[in-house]
Design a protein around this motif. Structure first.
Motif, PDB file in Angstrom:
ATOM      1  N   GLN A 217      40.129  28.932  50.583  1.00  0.00           N
ATOM      2  CA  GLN A 217      41.101  28.461  51.576  1.00  0.00           C
ATOM      3  C   GLN A 217      40.513  27.362  52.457  1.00  0.00           C
ATOM      4  OE1 GLN A 217      42.297  32.027  53.634  1.00  0.00           O
ATOM      5  NE2 GLN A 217      43.766  32.628  52.043  1.00  0.00           N
ATOM      6  N   ALA A 218      39.203  27.465  52.725  1.00  0.00           N
ATOM      7  CA  ALA A 218      38.544  26.464  53.557  1.00  0.00           C
ATOM      8  C   ALA A 218      38.090  25.251  52.763  1.00  0.00           C
ATOM      9  CB  ALA A 218      37.347  27.092  54.271  1.00  0.00           C
ATOM     10  N   GLY A 219      38.186  25.329  51.433  1.00  0.00           N
ATOM     11  CA  GLY A 219      37.748  24.230  50.584  1.00  0.00           C
ATOM     12  C   GLY A 219      36.237  24.092  50.503  1.00  0.00           C
ATOM     13  N   THR A 220      35.505  25.202  50.738  1.00  0.00           N
ATOM     14  CA  THR A 220      34.044  25.139  50.747  1.00  0.00           C
ATOM     15  C   THR A 220      33.404  25.838  49.550  1.00  0.00           C
ATOM     16  OG1 THR A 220      33.920  27.143  52.120  1.00  0.00           O
ATOM     17  CG2 THR A 220      33.952  25.005  53.259  1.00  0.00           C
ATOM     18  N   PHE A 221      34.221  26.431  48.672  1.00  0.00           N
ATOM     19  CA  PHE A 221      33.634  27.150  47.539  1.00  0.00           C
ATOM     20  C   PHE A 221      32.943  26.182  46.592  1.00  0.00           C
ATOM     21  CE2 PHE A 221      34.188  28.769  43.110  1.00  0.00           C
ATOM     22  CZ  PHE A 221      33.206  29.749  43.180  1.00  0.00           C
ATOM     23  N   CYS A 222      31.709  26.514  46.252  1.00  0.00           N
ATOM     24  CA  CYS A 222      30.919  25.697  45.326  1.00  0.00           C
ATOM     25  C   CYS A 222      30.352  26.597  44.244  1.00  0.00           C
ATOM     26  CB  CYS A 222      29.792  24.986  46.067  1.00  0.00           C
ATOM     27  SG  CYS A 222      28.820  23.877  45.017  1.00  0.00           S
ATOM     28  N   PRO A 223      30.886  26.546  43.027  1.00  0.00           N
ATOM     29  CA  PRO A 223      30.378  27.420  41.964  1.00  0.00           C
ATOM     30  C   PRO A 223      28.939  27.075  41.593  1.00  0.00           C
ATOM     31  CG  PRO A 223      31.875  25.771  41.067  1.00  0.00           C
ATOM     32  CD  PRO A 223      31.957  25.643  42.560  1.00  0.00           C
ATOM     33  N   MET A 224      28.239  28.076  41.059  1.00  0.00           N
ATOM     34  CA  MET A 224      26.897  27.826  40.564  1.00  0.00           C
ATOM     35  C   MET A 224      26.985  26.939  39.330  1.00  0.00           C
ATOM     36  SD  MET A 224      25.294  31.663  40.883  1.00  0.00           S
ATOM     37  CE  MET A 224      23.763  31.154  40.101  1.00  0.00           C
ATOM     38  N   ALA A 225      26.045  26.031  39.191  1.00  0.00           N
ATOM     39  CA  ALA A 225      26.025  25.128  38.033  1.00  0.00           C
ATOM     40  C   ALA A 225      25.926  25.939  36.753  1.00  0.00           C
ATOM     41  CB  ALA A 225      24.847  24.170  38.145  1.00  0.00           C
ATOM     42  N   PRO A 226      26.546  25.465  35.673  1.00  0.00           N
ATOM     43  CA  PRO A 226      26.548  26.220  34.416  1.00  0.00           C
ATOM     44  C   PRO A 226      25.163  26.598  33.909  1.00  0.00           C
ATOM     45  CG  PRO A 226      28.147  24.448  34.319  1.00  0.00           C
ATOM     46  CD  PRO A 226      27.388  24.266  35.593  1.00  0.00           C
ATOM     47  N   ASP A 227      24.163  25.763  34.150  1.00  0.00           N
ATOM     48  CA  ASP A 227      22.826  26.063  33.642  1.00  0.00           C
ATOM     49  C   ASP A 227      21.945  26.786  34.650  1.00  0.00           C
ATOM     50  OD1 ASP A 227      22.806  23.752  35.216  1.00  0.00           O
ATOM     51  OD2 ASP A 227      20.985  23.005  34.274  1.00  0.00           O
ATOM     52  N   ALA A 228      22.490  27.099  35.841  1.00  0.00           N
ATOM     53  CA  ALA A 228      21.675  27.696  36.898  1.00  0.00           C
ATOM     54  C   ALA A 228      21.133  29.066  36.502  1.00  0.00           C
ATOM     55  CB  ALA A 228      22.493  27.815  38.184  1.00  0.00           C
ATOM     56  N   ALA A 229      21.912  29.834  35.765  1.00  0.00           N
ATOM     57  CA  ALA A 229      21.483  31.179  35.377  1.00  0.00           C
ATOM     58  C   ALA A 229      20.649  31.183  34.103  1.00  0.00           C
ATOM     59  CB  ALA A 229      22.703  32.071  35.189  1.00  0.00           C
TER      60      ALA A 229
END
Length: 291
Positions: A217-229
């Motif tokens: 809702q705040a527009g702050t969500f940042c997913p983890m990069a696909p290769d991060a895990a």
């Protein structure tokens, strides 16, 4: 949108419930998870979305849990969600007796999964068979428990033991609770379970569904990069010309690397997963093709 979400699964939700909720919040169809958690368990549930769902199979299998085992009680499901089979107070049980038996649950051990579990026998889930009252022989599995650490001990008619467990994939903590109780001849069942680590994701870094909704809702969500895990895997960096050929399915010569690897173009662009054998890099999953 594509990447990973380190979700803190709430009590009472199935892993499927969580995927459905994330799918609705992100407005995406392609959402999946790694490492199913029972509804009564809380904690880390890795979730992938977009093309990152194709990377779930490459996540490491390591897990860690904080568990509470209640002794003196046996249930149909090996946790407090099931019906009580036997209940016999054991106020004289000591922590020393428990400590003496815990080492037999470390290392590579044979384990019979709970009757109420998602394992399939002849194409049918064990929990479906159990709910129908059908008796089946549950296959024994070999699992690995790396470490068990005692966190707390509470005496009483039904003593409770808090432990931290680090283990490999496929380990049932409910089965450890049941089998510890059997070894003590008191009966035992799982009273509470929180997964603190799963496939390289940690509880301290996780988001609740409420957190996720607020960030969206705040527009702050940042997913983890696909290769991060996937940082546990070695990496191979290809020059632009070779990277394009690899993305088109061609095999590329690479020295001094073997096994499953992350593949990059000039160190920054993640291209996918390859397998290197006999000095040749073979595409396994092309994540980001080069046009």
């Amino acid at each position: 949108m594509q990447g990973f979400l380190n979700l803190n699964k709430p009590f009472g939700w199935t892993s499927h419930d969580c995927v459905a909720r994330v799918r609705k919040l992100l407005r995406l169809k392609r959402v999946g998870h790694a490492g199913t958690l029972d509804p009564a368990a809380t904690g880390v549930l890795p979730i992938a979305f977009g093309k990152a769902t194709r990377l779930l199979q490459y996540l490491p299998s390591s897990k860690a849990y904080n568990a509470t085992i209640r002794l003196g009680v046996r249930t149909t499901t090996d946790d407090l969600q099931g019906e009580i089979i036997t209940s016999a107070p054991c106020p004289g049980l000591s922590l020393a007796e428990v400590k003496s038996l815990l080492p037999q649950f470390e290392g590579k051990i044979e384990q019979i999964p709970p009757s109420y579990s998602a394992i399939q026998v002849d194409g049918k889930r064990l929990y479906d068979l159990a709910r129908r009252g059908e008796k089946v022989e549950v296959p024994v599995r070999t699992v690995e428990v790396f470490q068990i650490e005692i966190l707390d001990w509470r005496e009483g008619e039904f003593p409770e033991l808090d432990i931290a467990i680090a283990c490999g994939g496929g380990t049932y903590i409910r089965a450890i609770a049941r089998d510890l109780g059997a070894a003590l001849e008191t009966g035992g069942t799982l009273a509470a379970l929180t997964r603190t680590e799963s496939s390289g994701f940690y509880l301290k870094d996780s988001l609740t569904l409420t957190d996720l909704e607020a960030q969206l809702q705040a527009g702050t969500f940042c997913p983890m990069a696909p290769d991060a895990a996937l940082q546990y895997l070695p990496s191979v960096t290809l020059p632009a010309t070779s990277a394009q050929k690899w993305c088109q399915g061609q095999r590329i010569p690479v020295p001094d690397v073997s096994g499953i690897v992350r593949v990059y173009e000039e160190e920054t662009r993640f291209l996918g997963i390859g397998q290197s054998q006999d000095g040749v890099l073979i595409p396994q999953m092309v994540f980001e093709p080069i046009s």
